[in-house]
Design a protein around this motif. Sequence first.
Motif, mmCIF file in Angstrom:
data_model
loop_
_atom_site.group_PDB
_atom_site.id
_atom_site.type_symbol
_atom_site.label_atom_id
_atom_site.label_comp_id
_atom_site.label_asym_id
_atom_site.label_seq_id
_atom_site.Cartn_x
_atom_site.Cartn_y
_atom_site.Cartn_z
ATOM 1 N N ALA A 16 24.230 4.402 48.326
ATOM 2 C CA ALA A 16 25.352 3.936 48.061
ATOM 3 C C ALA A 16 25.305 2.364 48.044
ATOM 4 C CB ALA A 16 26.366 4.492 48.130
ATOM 5 N N ASP A 21 26.608 3.657 41.242
ATOM 6 C CA ASP A 21 27.241 4.111 41.173
ATOM 7 C C ASP A 21 27.683 5.512 40.488
ATOM 8 O OD1 ASP A 21 26.384 3.306 39.256
ATOM 9 O OD2 ASP A 21 28.395 1.110 38.357
ATOM 10 N N ARG A 22 26.757 5.669 40.531
ATOM 11 C CA ARG A 22 26.929 7.110 39.453
ATOM 12 C C ARG A 22 25.833 8.374 40.064
ATOM 13 N NH1 ARG A 22 27.083 7.604 33.192
ATOM 14 N NH2 ARG A 22 27.179 9.688 34.114
ATOM 15 N N ASP A 70 33.776 14.772 44.193
ATOM 16 C CA ASP A 70 33.193 13.465 43.748
ATOM 17 C C ASP A 70 32.785 12.047 43.378
ATOM 18 O OD1 ASP A 70 34.925 12.651 44.855
ATOM 19 O OD2 ASP A 70 36.704 12.766 43.881
ATOM 20 N N GLY A 71 32.373 12.875 45.235
ATOM 21 C CA GLY A 71 31.941 11.398 45.757
ATOM 22 C C GLY A 71 32.206 10.523 46.472
ATOM 23 N N ARG A 72 33.168 10.241 46.187
ATOM 24 C CA ARG A 72 34.127 8.927 46.815
ATOM 25 C C ARG A 72 34.284 8.823 48.048
ATOM 26 N NH1 ARG A 72 40.449 10.894 45.767
ATOM 27 N NH2 ARG A 72 39.068 11.472 44.147
ATOM 28 N N ARG A 73 33.692 9.489 49.316
ATOM 29 C CA ARG A 73 34.041 9.381 50.482
ATOM 30 C C ARG A 73 32.372 8.574 50.523
ATOM 31 N NH1 ARG A 73 31.355 14.072 53.524
ATOM 32 N NH2 ARG A 73 30.674 15.509 52.374
ATOM 33 N N TRP A 74 31.231 8.346 49.611
ATOM 34 C CA TRP A 74 30.022 7.558 49.852
ATOM 35 C C TRP A 74 30.532 6.573 48.464
ATOM 36 C CZ3 TRP A 74 29.653 12.817 48.830
ATOM 37 C CH2 TRP A 74 29.043 13.842 50.373
ATOM 38 N N GLY A 75 31.516 6.329 48.433
ATOM 39 C CA GLY A 75 31.762 5.232 46.581
ATOM 40 C C GLY A 75 30.911 5.212 45.410
ATOM 41 N N ASP A 103 28.469 13.375 39.402
ATOM 42 C CA ASP A 103 28.800 14.095 38.470
ATOM 43 C C ASP A 103 27.651 15.816 38.227
ATOM 44 O OD1 ASP A 103 26.628 13.865 36.883
ATOM 45 O OD2 ASP A 103 27.736 12.124 36.169
ATOM 46 N N ASP A 106 29.857 7.627 41.817
ATOM 47 C CA ASP A 106 30.823 9.087 41.504
ATOM 48 C C ASP A 106 29.548 9.994 40.734
ATOM 49 O OD1 ASP A 106 33.509 7.345 40.705
ATOM 50 O OD2 ASP A 106 32.507 6.132 38.970
#
Length: 242
Positions: free
Chosen positions: A43, A48-49, A67-72, A76, A74
């Motif tokens: 990150a 970003d992915r 979904d990865g949001r806590r690291w900023g 999958d 996305d």
Amino acid sequence: MHAVIMAGGKGIRLRPYTTRLPKPLVPIGDEFSILDIVLTQLAQAGFDRVTLAIGHLGELVRSYAGDGRRWGVDIDYHQQGSALGTMGPVVDLVDRLPEEFLVMNGDVLTDISFADLLGRHRESGAPLTVATYQRQVQVDFGVLSTQDGVVVDFVEKPKLDYRVSMGVYGLSRETLLPYTRGLPLGFDELVLDLLARGVPPREYAFNGYWLDIGRPDDYDRANAEFDLLKKTLLKGSPCASW
């Protein structure tokens, strides 16, 4: 920028630590797992992915990373149905990947610039770029050179220098298109095939910090060194000052 993290192995060499935890989730220091550190670094580097290729105890990885949001980023997932080697899972999900992307093992601690590696790979036009590291191996025996039954040279316990793969790669989507999905493909097989076809990989030489956490003594070393290395591994992140 897209990274694929190989997080599906059984971590047999790291037992008993991996009896109940997948290797990317074993703790480093008091606050982090290996995967936490890697995702924080990606990150910070502008990725970003992230695709996590999971297998053994994969639901624990999915539950942890979400979904990865806590690291900023996305996140999958790609669930491996069987052991496909390092590159086999990447072949399976190639339609979901951009033209150039990063691939890395989920058990690597390093302060390499992931963004610079991927950038150099894009610029080179190479099919594959391999991050390499200088390793010295101590041979614990006297080494003889012989010819026609006669000893012609002797070296007592020599130290041999090698450049080794760090388990971090820049890869182009086009490189994987000729390979059949669902079949095993190891990193070694890919490199040898590219060499045989006359399209050699490029090297990204690195001399900073790198530790492949494959065995219990590597894991013990990572924990022993982590307090000193936290600011290096997590530079630019608020976590570095925790």
